[in-house]
Design a protein around this motif. Structure first.
Motif, mmCIF file in Angstrom:
data_model
loop_
_atom_site.group_PDB
_atom_site.id
_atom_site.type_symbol
_atom_site.label_atom_id
_atom_site.label_comp_id
_atom_site.label_asym_id
_atom_site.label_seq_id
_atom_site.Cartn_x
_atom_site.Cartn_y
_atom_site.Cartn_z
ATOM 1 N N LYS A 82 19.907 -1.702 -3.506
ATOM 2 C CA LYS A 82 20.200 -2.153 -1.436
ATOM 3 C C LYS A 82 18.608 -1.861 -0.697
ATOM 4 O O LYS A 82 18.324 -1.910 0.023
ATOM 5 N N LEU A 83 19.116 0.616 -1.209
ATOM 6 C CA LEU A 83 18.348 0.917 -0.015
ATOM 7 C C LEU A 83 16.657 0.717 -0.140
ATOM 8 O O LEU A 83 16.399 0.695 0.397
ATOM 9 N N GLU A 84 16.866 0.384 -1.924
ATOM 10 C CA GLU A 84 15.205 0.175 -1.949
ATOM 11 C C GLU A 84 14.477 -0.783 -1.164
ATOM 12 O O GLU A 84 13.648 -0.624 -0.962
ATOM 13 N N ARG A 85 15.517 -1.991 -1.219
ATOM 14 C CA ARG A 85 15.080 -3.184 -0.973
ATOM 15 C C ARG A 85 14.909 -3.508 0.766
ATOM 16 O O ARG A 85 14.203 -4.034 1.278
ATOM 17 N N GLY A 86 16.025 -2.399 1.372
ATOM 18 C CA GLY A 86 15.265 -2.430 2.654
ATOM 19 C C GLY A 86 14.358 -1.366 3.123
ATOM 20 O O GLY A 86 13.818 -1.354 3.951
ATOM 21 N N ALA A 87 14.354 -0.455 2.365
ATOM 22 C CA ALA A 87 13.635 0.292 3.328
ATOM 23 C C ALA A 87 11.641 -0.114 2.802
ATOM 24 O O ALA A 87 10.644 -0.267 3.594
ATOM 25 N N ALA A 88 11.655 -1.301 2.060
ATOM 26 C CA ALA A 88 10.624 -2.236 1.528
ATOM 27 C C ALA A 88 10.551 -3.032 2.712
ATOM 28 O O ALA A 88 9.868 -3.271 3.322
ATOM 29 N N LYS A 89 11.587 -3.905 3.338
ATOM 30 C CA LYS A 89 11.285 -4.308 4.891
ATOM 31 C C LYS A 89 11.340 -3.208 6.106
ATOM 32 O O LYS A 89 10.747 -3.916 6.263
ATOM 33 N N LEU A 90 11.911 -2.376 5.969
ATOM 34 C CA LEU A 90 11.329 -1.529 6.911
ATOM 35 C C LEU A 90 9.792 -1.617 6.995
ATOM 36 O O LEU A 90 9.323 -1.116 8.169
ATOM 37 N N GLY A 91 9.468 -0.810 5.688
ATOM 38 C CA GLY A 91 8.273 -1.026 5.515
ATOM 39 C C GLY A 91 6.999 -1.979 6.318
ATOM 40 O O GLY A 91 5.955 -2.146 6.442
ATOM 41 N N HIS A 92 7.891 -3.471 5.703
ATOM 42 C CA HIS A 92 6.782 -4.400 5.736
ATOM 43 C C HIS A 92 6.865 -5.008 7.258
ATOM 44 O O HIS A 92 5.721 -4.980 8.193
ATOM 45 N N LEU A 93 7.825 -4.131 8.118
ATOM 46 C CA LEU A 93 7.902 -4.361 9.541
ATOM 47 C C LEU A 93 7.027 -3.418 10.247
ATOM 48 O O LEU A 93 6.550 -4.449 11.455
ATOM 49 N N GLY A 94 7.589 -2.615 9.951
ATOM 50 C CA GLY A 94 6.120 -1.083 9.948
ATOM 51 C C GLY A 94 4.825 -1.454 10.084
ATOM 52 O O GLY A 94 3.996 -1.589 11.388
ATOM 53 N N LEU A 95 4.815 -2.426 9.751
ATOM 54 C CA LEU A 95 2.705 -2.199 8.823
ATOM 55 C C LEU A 95 2.420 -4.211 10.045
ATOM 56 O O LEU A 95 1.707 -3.759 10.751
ATOM 57 N N HIS A 157 2.870 1.921 0.989
ATOM 58 C CA HIS A 157 3.215 0.668 0.769
ATOM 59 C C HIS A 157 2.181 0.340 -1.159
ATOM 60 O O HIS A 157 2.766 0.399 -1.412
ATOM 61 N N ILE A 158 0.993 0.781 -0.565
ATOM 62 C CA ILE A 158 1.042 1.097 -2.577
ATOM 63 C C ILE A 158 1.203 1.952 -3.309
ATOM 64 O O ILE A 158 1.760 2.214 -4.931
ATOM 65 N N ALA A 159 1.921 3.108 -2.896
ATOM 66 C CA ALA A 159 2.856 3.984 -3.465
ATOM 67 C C ALA A 159 4.361 3.163 -4.602
ATOM 68 O O ALA A 159 4.018 3.446 -5.572
ATOM 69 N N ALA A 160 4.297 2.713 -3.394
ATOM 70 C CA ALA A 160 5.221 1.696 -3.851
ATOM 71 C C ALA A 160 5.356 1.040 -5.111
ATOM 72 O O ALA A 160 6.031 0.744 -5.826
ATOM 73 N N ALA A 161 4.260 0.172 -4.811
ATOM 74 C CA ALA A 161 3.657 -0.864 -5.347
ATOM 75 C C ALA A 161 3.069 0.039 -7.370
ATOM 76 O O ALA A 161 3.711 -0.482 -8.050
ATOM 77 N N LEU A 162 2.782 0.944 -6.936
ATOM 78 C CA LEU A 162 2.835 1.491 -8.099
ATOM 79 C C LEU A 162 3.972 2.146 -8.951
ATOM 80 O O LEU A 162 3.575 2.080 -10.473
ATOM 81 N N LYS A 163 4.269 2.833 -8.193
ATOM 82 C CA LYS A 163 5.984 2.608 -8.904
ATOM 83 C C LYS A 163 6.484 1.651 -9.703
ATOM 84 O O LYS A 163 6.707 1.585 -11.221
ATOM 85 N N HIS A 164 6.313 0.315 -8.598
ATOM 86 C CA HIS A 164 7.189 -0.515 -9.626
ATOM 87 C C HIS A 164 6.190 -1.451 -11.094
ATOM 88 O O HIS A 164 7.116 -1.668 -11.814
ATOM 89 N N HIS A 165 5.064 -0.764 -11.069
ATOM 90 C CA HIS A 165 4.268 -0.902 -12.000
ATOM 91 C C HIS A 165 4.285 -0.382 -13.216
ATOM 92 O O HIS A 165 4.593 -0.555 -14.662
ATOM 93 N N PHE A 166 4.842 1.323 -12.669
ATOM 94 C CA PHE A 166 4.015 1.457 -13.719
ATOM 95 C C PHE A 166 5.797 2.723 -13.883
ATOM 96 O O PHE A 166 5.756 3.294 -15.459
ATOM 97 N N ILE A 167 6.418 2.631 -13.454
ATOM 98 C CA ILE A 167 7.910 3.458 -13.587
ATOM 99 C C ILE A 167 8.963 2.237 -13.445
ATOM 100 O O ILE A 167 9.465 1.998 -14.797
ATOM 101 N N ASP A 168 9.303 1.327 -12.692
ATOM 102 C CA ASP A 168 9.978 0.273 -13.349
ATOM 103 C C ASP A 168 9.910 -0.876 -14.424
ATOM 104 O O ASP A 168 10.650 -1.448 -14.761
ATOM 105 N N ARG A 169 8.775 -0.678 -14.263
ATOM 106 C CA ARG A 169 8.430 -1.558 -15.574
ATOM 107 C C ARG A 169 8.263 -3.126 -14.576
ATOM 108 O O ARG A 169 8.621 -4.460 -15.621
#
Length: 198
Positions: A82-95, A157-169
């Motif tokens: 939930k915390l990660e999803r909230g951070a993603a929303k805040l990041g998108h709003l910031g962008l 944003h890029i770091a989060a996308a790479l984390k999802h791809h290489f760590i969370d898979r």
């Protein structure tokens, strides 16, 4: 590929806007950095005009993207946290906020310098404020601060996308890539399939 997004993936319109805007932002930042090293003259003014035209284009596309996003479903977030999803929303709003504030600050800065913004030589925008040297200096500082804010936000944003791809898979990055199916998020990665079979 579907034009509109759905709960499992992004549509063609959203993907196209995402990558076109990414290229425009990269171009605008590169030009802005480059022209700062040029001496005052015609070459600098020409690059400055291109920079401003890209800024107006980014502002227009940001507004279009926000309107489009309100008109279509938002794909479900893949993170279980939930915390990660909230951070993603805040990041998108910031962008979104910075992609609106930064071009506007540049437009106002040009107005304060009494230097109207010409968009690719096709038309000239009206001044937003009256000429004011002190306001110009303030807006230049604001514009500079926003430029580095967007660097931090895009980098995160890029770091989060790479984390999802290489760590969370998971398919967070894959479902935004050009040419990927709009249902990419509904298919587990090969790594996950292998794990589930053990």
């Amino acid at each position: 590929m579907a034009i509109k997004s759905h709960k499992n993936g992004f549509g063609f319109a959203t993907k196209s806007l995402h990558w076109v805007m990414a290229l425009l932002i990269l171009s605008a930042f590169t030009i802005g950095w480059y022209m700062d090293f040029l001496p005052l003259g015609m070459a600098k003014l020409e690059w400055m005009s291109r920079h401003k035209s890209l800024g107006v284009t980014i502002l227009t596309l940001t507004i279009l993207r926000i309107v489009w996003r309100l008109c279509e479903p938002t794909p479900e977030a893949l993170s279980p946290h939930k915390l990660e999803r909230g951070a993603a929303k805040l990041g998108h709003l910031g962008l979104y906020g910075v992609m609106i504030a930064m071009p506007l600050s540049g437009w106002m800065m040009s107005s304060a310098a009494n230097f109207p913004v010409s968009v690719f030589g096709l038309f000239t925008l009206p001044n937003l404020v009256d000429p004011d040297k002190e306001l110009f200096e303030t807006l230049r500082t604001v514009h500079w601060a926003l430029s580095w804010t967007i660097v931090v936000l895009v980098g995160t944003h890029i770091a989060a996308a790479l984390k999802h791809h290489f760590i969370d898979r998971d398919a967070t990055l894959r479902r935004m890539l050009p040419g990927s199916g709009s249902d990419a998020s509904s298919r587990p990665s090969a790594h996950k399939q292998k794990e589930s079979s053990l």
